[in-house]
Design a protein around this motif. Structure first.
Motif, PDB file in Angstrom:
ATOM      1  N   ALA A  13      -5.193   8.177   1.411  1.00 23.36           N
ATOM      2  CA  ALA A  13      -4.914   9.564   1.781  1.00 23.36           C
ATOM      3  C   ALA A  13      -6.009  10.051   2.721  1.00 23.36           C
ATOM      4  CB  ALA A  13      -4.848  10.449   0.536  1.00 23.36           C
ATOM      5  N   PRO A  14      -5.730  11.075   3.519  1.00 22.61           N
ATOM      6  CA  PRO A  14      -6.780  11.643   4.370  1.00 22.61           C
ATOM      7  C   PRO A  14      -7.756  12.476   3.546  1.00 22.61           C
ATOM      8  CG  PRO A  14      -4.774  12.917   4.588  1.00 22.61           C
ATOM      9  CD  PRO A  14      -4.435  11.749   3.706  1.00 22.61           C
ATOM     10  N   LYS A  15      -8.987  12.618   4.027  1.00 20.00           N
ATOM     11  CA  LYS A  15      -9.964  13.460   3.328  1.00 20.00           C
ATOM     12  C   LYS A  15      -9.586  14.927   3.417  1.00 20.00           C
ATOM     13  CE  LYS A  15     -13.944  10.369   3.655  1.00 20.00           C
ATOM     14  NZ  LYS A  15     -15.291  10.135   4.232  1.00 20.00           N
ATOM     15  N   LEU A  23       0.838  -1.193   0.000  1.00 20.90           N
ATOM     16  CA  LEU A  23       0.000   0.000   0.000  1.00 20.90           C
ATOM     17  C   LEU A  23       0.874   1.245   0.000  1.00 20.90           C
ATOM     18  CD1 LEU A  23      -2.461  -1.135   2.829  1.00 20.90           C
ATOM     19  CD2 LEU A  23      -2.798  -1.380   0.356  1.00 20.90           C
ATOM     20  N   LEU A  24       0.369   2.310  -0.610  1.00 23.90           N
ATOM     21  CA  LEU A  24       1.024   3.614  -0.575  1.00 23.90           C
ATOM     22  C   LEU A  24       0.113   4.569   0.174  1.00 23.90           C
ATOM     23  CD1 LEU A  24       3.293   5.565  -1.478  1.00 23.90           C
ATOM     24  CD2 LEU A  24       1.954   5.980  -3.566  1.00 23.90           C
ATOM     25  N   VAL A  25       0.635   5.178   1.233  1.00 24.95           N
ATOM     26  CA  VAL A  25      -0.135   6.131   2.043  1.00 24.95           C
ATOM     27  C   VAL A  25       0.474   7.508   1.863  1.00 24.95           C
ATOM     28  CG1 VAL A  25      -0.926   6.718   4.355  1.00 24.95           C
ATOM     29  CG2 VAL A  25      -0.646   4.306   3.712  1.00 24.95           C
ATOM     30  N   LEU A  26      -0.341   8.481   1.463  1.00 27.76           N
ATOM     31  CA  LEU A  26       0.129   9.837   1.192  1.00 27.76           C
ATOM     32  C   LEU A  26      -0.494  10.804   2.192  1.00 27.76           C
ATOM     33  CD1 LEU A  26      -0.281   9.793  -2.692  1.00 27.76           C
ATOM     34  CD2 LEU A  26       1.829   9.394  -1.389  1.00 27.76           C
ATOM     35  N   ASP A  27       0.337  11.519   2.920  1.00 32.92           N
ATOM     36  CA  ASP A  27      -0.150  12.460   3.926  1.00 32.92           C
ATOM     37  C   ASP A  27       0.172  13.885   3.486  1.00 32.92           C
ATOM     38  OD1 ASP A  27      -1.263  13.436   6.265  1.00 32.92           O
ATOM     39  OD2 ASP A  27       0.573  13.200   7.423  1.00 32.92           O
ATOM     40  N   VAL A  51      -9.616   8.626   3.632  1.00 36.35           N
ATOM     41  CA  VAL A  51     -10.116   8.204   4.935  1.00 36.35           C
ATOM     42  C   VAL A  51     -10.271   9.410   5.858  1.00 36.35           C
ATOM     43  CG1 VAL A  51      -9.100   5.919   4.695  1.00 36.35           C
ATOM     44  CG2 VAL A  51      -7.782   7.735   5.808  1.00 36.35           C
ATOM     45  N   THR A  52     -11.185   9.297   6.805  1.00 33.46           N
ATOM     46  CA  THR A  52     -11.478  10.401   7.722  1.00 33.46           C
ATOM     47  C   THR A  52     -10.334  10.643   8.696  1.00 33.46           C
ATOM     48  OG1 THR A  52     -13.833   9.894   7.578  1.00 33.46           O
ATOM     49  CG2 THR A  52     -13.128  11.268   9.419  1.00 33.46           C
ATOM     50  N   ASN A  53      -9.752   9.573   9.218  1.00 32.02           N
ATOM     51  CA  ASN A  53      -8.694   9.685  10.223  1.00 32.02           C
ATOM     52  C   ASN A  53      -7.529   8.790   9.804  1.00 32.02           C
ATOM     53  OD1 ASN A  53      -7.084   9.232  12.619  1.00 32.02           O
ATOM     54  ND2 ASN A  53      -8.764  10.121  13.807  1.00 32.02           N
TER      55      ASN A  53
END
Length: 245
Positions: free
Chosen positions: A128-130, A99-103, A156-158
């Motif tokens: 990514a966050p909303k 998975l790739l998570v972008l903040d 995602v919300t959180n």
């Protein structure tokens, strides 16, 4: 009530939709003055798909696309069915998830490039966050060259809570930071892993950083201090792919 149509533009973005879901393409606008081989091949594919073709000048296509970088092609399409939940996707993944998570990535060009490299490396999803993030728009789809249609993108919300839920699934959350003691190339990426990257400049938010299992750095040998997030994503994802090959 049916969902409103959306617009795709550029050869790659429209071409991938024609290939993967032609029934969702309502009509294609094209610039008739462009007669090169690329346009001829594109129109042939559209005709084979039975799509309605409409001649339009560059200005009309630019207005439709919201951009002058349309390459003479735009399409009105029905939205694809909403992506299943992240939990459902992970339940169906064969082998260790990647998975790739972008903040904090707010630039559509950066997100489009991240999606493109995620597709190339075989990542199962981008998260990514909303808030503090860009959604999927026409510019993202254009830059992604079709990957916005193929890589699930979950907002995602959180984000910290989502990282916690990934850990409950035994997915190792590996963040990137310039000051990390170990480098990316010393990490084991063969198992279930979520690669967490922040935007160029500010990097990850503090809570996101604290939610990671481990932090690693990308070695920098030159004068610049950091890489564009899409370049960093490519390095991380392809190192994971290399280790898994």
């Amino acid at each position: 009530m049916s969902s409103p149509a959306k617009v795709l533009f550029g050869f790659h973005a429209v071409g991938v939709r024609l290939k993967t879901a032609p029934q969702t393409v309502l009509e294609v606008f094209f610039e008739p003055t462009r007669r090169d081989a690329r346009m001829r091949q594109f129109l042939e594919r559209a005709r084979e798909a039975g799509v309605r073709l409409i001649e339009a000048d560059a200005l009309r296509i630019a207005r439709l696309a919201g951009s002058h970088g349309h390459q003479g092609v735009a399409a009105r399409v029905q939205p694809l069915p909403a992506a299943r939940s992240l939990d459902d996707l992970l339940d169906q993944v064969q082998g260790p998830p990647l998975l790739l998570v972008l903040d904090g990535v707010t630039d559509p060009h950066n997100l489009g490039a991240c999606l493109r490299v995620a597709d190339g490396a075989g990542a199962h999803a981008v998260i990514a966050p909303k808030d503090h993030a860009v959604g999927l728009n026409a510019t993202v789809a254009k830059v992604a060259s079709g990957a916005a249609e193929t890589v699930p993108y979950f907002m995602v919300t959180n984000l910290a809570r989502t990282l916690g839920e990934l850990k409950e699934r035994n997915i190792w959350c590996l963040g990137t930071s310039d000051d990390a003691p170990r480098t990316l190339f010393q990490a084991d990426l063969k198992g279930p892993v979520a690669l967490v990257l922040g935007a160029e400049g500010p990097g990850m938010r503090q809570l996101t950083r604290k939610s990671c299992d481990e932090l690693v750095s990308i070695p920098m040998r030159g004068a610049v201090e950091s890489l564009n997030v899409s370049v960093a994503s490519g390095i991380c994802l392809y190192e994971a792919l290399r280790q898994r090959s």
